[in-house]
Design a protein around this motif. Structure first.
Motif, PDB file in Angstrom:
ATOM      1  N   SER A 108       5.812 -33.201  24.398  1.00  0.00           N
ATOM      2  CA  SER A 108       5.353 -31.815  24.380  1.00  0.00           C
ATOM      3  C   SER A 108       5.574 -31.268  22.972  1.00  0.00           C
ATOM      4  O   SER A 108       6.716 -31.140  22.514  1.00  0.00           O
ATOM      5  N   HIS A 109       4.481 -30.963  22.295  1.00  0.00           N
ATOM      6  CA  HIS A 109       4.595 -30.445  20.930  1.00  0.00           C
ATOM      7  C   HIS A 109       5.292 -29.084  20.921  1.00  0.00           C
ATOM      8  O   HIS A 109       6.069 -28.783  20.014  1.00  0.00           O
ATOM      9  N   HIS A 110       5.033 -28.293  21.940  1.00  0.00           N
ATOM     10  CA  HIS A 110       5.688 -26.983  22.021  1.00  0.00           C
ATOM     11  C   HIS A 110       7.198 -27.141  22.202  1.00  0.00           C
ATOM     12  O   HIS A 110       7.988 -26.410  21.587  1.00  0.00           O
TER      13      HIS A 110
ATOM     14  N   GLU B 263       5.210 -30.774  31.240  1.00  0.00           N
ATOM     15  CA  GLU B 263       4.385 -31.968  31.046  1.00  0.00           C
ATOM     16  C   GLU B 263       4.491 -32.851  32.285  1.00  0.00           C
ATOM     17  O   GLU B 263       5.560 -33.006  32.865  1.00  0.00           O
TER      18      GLU B 263
ATOM     19  N   ALA C 192       9.462 -26.105  28.528  1.00  0.00           N
ATOM     20  CA  ALA C 192       8.171 -26.583  28.022  1.00  0.00           C
ATOM     21  C   ALA C 192       8.030 -28.086  28.226  1.00  0.00           C
ATOM     22  O   ALA C 192       6.948 -28.584  28.558  1.00  0.00           O
ATOM     23  N   GLN C 193       9.112 -28.814  28.060  1.00  0.00           N
ATOM     24  CA  GLN C 193       9.093 -30.263  28.263  1.00  0.00           C
ATOM     25  C   GLN C 193       8.869 -30.592  29.731  1.00  0.00           C
ATOM     26  O   GLN C 193       8.149 -31.532  30.063  1.00  0.00           O
TER      27      GLN C 193
ATOM     28  N   LYS D 149      14.174 -22.789  26.593  1.00  0.00           N
ATOM     29  CA  LYS D 149      12.709 -22.700  26.655  1.00  0.00           C
ATOM     30  C   LYS D 149      12.065 -24.037  26.294  1.00  0.00           C
ATOM     31  O   LYS D 149      11.016 -24.389  26.840  1.00  0.00           O
ATOM     32  N   ALA D 150      12.667 -24.775  25.370  1.00  0.00           N
ATOM     33  CA  ALA D 150      12.150 -26.096  25.018  1.00  0.00           C
ATOM     34  C   ALA D 150      12.239 -27.040  26.208  1.00  0.00           C
ATOM     35  O   ALA D 150      11.317 -27.819  26.465  1.00  0.00           O
TER      36      ALA D 150
ATOM     37  N   GLU E  29       8.668 -28.054  18.827  1.00  0.00           N
ATOM     38  CA  GLU E  29       8.816 -26.906  17.926  1.00  0.00           C
ATOM     39  C   GLU E  29      10.003 -26.029  18.329  1.00  0.00           C
ATOM     40  O   GLU E  29      10.792 -25.620  17.479  1.00  0.00           O
ATOM     41  N   LEU E  30      10.131 -25.756  19.623  1.00  0.00           N
ATOM     42  CA  LEU E  30      11.238 -24.929  20.091  1.00  0.00           C
ATOM     43  C   LEU E  30      12.590 -25.613  19.885  1.00  0.00           C
ATOM     44  O   LEU E  30      13.568 -24.982  19.475  1.00  0.00           O
TER      45      LEU E  30
ATOM     46  N   ASN F 174      10.393 -35.584  21.903  1.00  0.00           N
ATOM     47  CA  ASN F 174       9.106 -34.896  21.979  1.00  0.00           C
ATOM     48  C   ASN F 174       8.310 -35.002  20.695  1.00  0.00           C
ATOM     49  O   ASN F 174       7.254 -34.392  20.570  1.00  0.00           O
TER      50      ASN F 174
END
Length: 152
Positions: A49-51, A35, A31-32, A27-28, A54-55, A110
């Protein structure tokens, strides 16, 4: 008999932790990839990507916890003639080292607060996530071989 249930329960816990870390790593990566980035040959410019950070961080922490539990479950029963538990143990450490390195590299990329340009860093987070799944399989093999060959 009670030790068998405890061992099986801990194996299920290790599998759940590894699968969770693997899913978070994948998932990370997703999310990356959301962007926007520019790419020219091997050079790439992309915002962090901050998300994804975090992941990826959560995946690395959970992967580390899973590895600790896997080593505790398998124990260190190497006084016997079988070499298979030792092979499985070494493989878990190798997969852990490579997988954790990939997760940390992908997470660290990230963490920056501005757009970075440089060589493209493709699929570090997903590679680390896939190695989490492989770690689960090898960890269960480690438990099974160490408990099966341990003299009773």
């Amino acid at each position: 008999m009670r030790n068998l249930y405890v061992g099986i329960s801990l194996c299920i816990l290790v599998i759940a932790l590894d699968v969770t870390a693997g899913i978070l790593g994948l998932k990370a990566e997703a999310a990356q990839d959301k962007e926007k980035h520019m790419r020219f040959l091997l050079l790439e410019c992309k915002p962090p990507s901050h998300h994804a950070y975090e992941l990826g961080f959560a995946a690395a922490v959970i992967f580390g916890v899973a590895h600790v539990f896997a080593n505790l479950v398998g124990g260190c029963n190497f006084r016997h003639a079988s070499k298979l538990p030792m092979v499985c143990l070494v493989l878990t450490w190798i997969v852990m080292a490579v997988g954790m390195s990939l997760l940390v590299i992908g997470t660290k990329s990230n963490h920056k607060s501005k757009v970075s340009c440089g060589l493209s860093h493709n699929n570090f987070l997903s590679g680390g996530g896939i190695l989490c799944f492989i770690h689960a399989v090898i960890s269960v093999a480690y438990y099974v071989t160490s408990s099966a060959t341990y003299p009773k």
